[in-house]
Design an enzyme around this catalytic site. Sequence first.
Site, mmCIF file in Angstrom:
data_model
loop_
_atom_site.group_PDB
_atom_site.id
_atom_site.type_symbol
_atom_site.label_atom_id
_atom_site.label_comp_id
_atom_site.label_asym_id
_atom_site.label_seq_id
_atom_site.Cartn_x
_atom_site.Cartn_y
_atom_site.Cartn_z
ATOM 1 N N ASP A 104 0.817 -1.213 0.000
ATOM 2 C CA ASP A 104 0.000 0.000 0.000
ATOM 3 C C ASP A 104 0.849 1.260 0.000
ATOM 4 O OD1 ASP A 104 0.779 -0.724 2.648
ATOM 5 O OD2 ASP A 104 -0.695 0.686 3.461
ATOM 6 N N GLU A 140 -0.103 -1.468 5.556
ATOM 7 C CA GLU A 140 0.993 -1.173 6.485
ATOM 8 C C GLU A 140 0.942 0.271 6.940
ATOM 9 O OE1 GLU A 140 4.927 0.267 7.799
ATOM 10 O OE2 GLU A 140 3.758 0.928 6.058
#
Length: 374
Positions: free
Chosen positions: A81, A143
């Site tokens: 991400d 994350e």
Amino acid sequence: MVQRERLVQTFCKLVSFDSSSYGERNICDFLIETLTALGLQVQEDHAAQKIQGNAGNLYAYLPATKGMEQLPPLLFSGHMDTVEPSHGKKAIVHEDGSITSDGSTVLGADDCSALTAIVEALTVIQENHLPHRAIEVLFSVAEETYCIGASVFDFSQIQSKEAYVLDLTGAVGGAAIQAPTLLSFRIAVTGKASHAGFHPEQGIHAICVAASAARRLKNGWLDENTTRNIGTIHGGTQTNIVPASCVVTGEIRSFDHEQTMRTWEETKRVFEEEARKLGAEVAAEHTVHIHAYQTPEQHPVVQRFQRICAKHGIESQLCSTMGGSDNNPLSEHGLTGIVLATAMNNCHSCEEYSNVDELEKITAITVDLMCSEE
């Protein structure tokens, strides 16, 4: 052995995916296809359902080559991400080797540079038939939102005891061996509404309670290990009404987990004391997102990295970071790891940039870590 042109192409391809937290489906599919083609056994977990995203964490395994089976496996990790603004991001490669976005989005080097380095390292190993130990790969989702993807990963399938997490800003050769516990909090103050013009004395001013508490609490560095920040205060409804409610949010970080908790208890106590003075009530809640870790400099996971940096003529620099990464949950689950600088700079901004030479360096280091016999 690292192919510069292919490396850049892979980086640009990965950057081109829209992959904000909880929306990593397309980049996840690309990585599944890529890792499978490289001969790894690939599994996607059920994190999507657990965190209401559209993709899960990716775990991949490559068995050791003949003669290397006796060496313990190593885990290599990055996250899929990116932070916002990221929709429509595109990597622009400049003549001097720097790589930027067009300035309207982040670049996404955090953490596409890690994904690129790991994929290219695996490609180099396979196409050159390099002997290597067993390799495990973990590409996580979400994350950037307090490592929530890794926090729901089933670590029972991990065989490695040591990990390299590619997710640190700064020149390649840098490695974080210490990171903090991170706690966020929300404190709701409930007072009593009253007309501010006719009967202000009948009200209990929730914002004043919160402000009094905030004045008593030091923000910023509390000591060399600990920070506290009151980040938002929201309260009140109208200018002519004594505010009956106020909500305060903030965070605490410390390299000492117990100090984090003591600082939270102090924060809550001060708000409760100020509330009692005016007859207000306080409801306080907190969440510990990641736990502190410290990896000894003498540990093999550090020494191996330093020796490989020296081999490549790269100066290794060990540091502490007040930022979290997937190494925090890895540490919680018994792995000893460090976080490697990975050709990313000015992260979490539209001025983020990478560099082709730095991408080559971290990829070469990754290849040697995977092939290390130490």
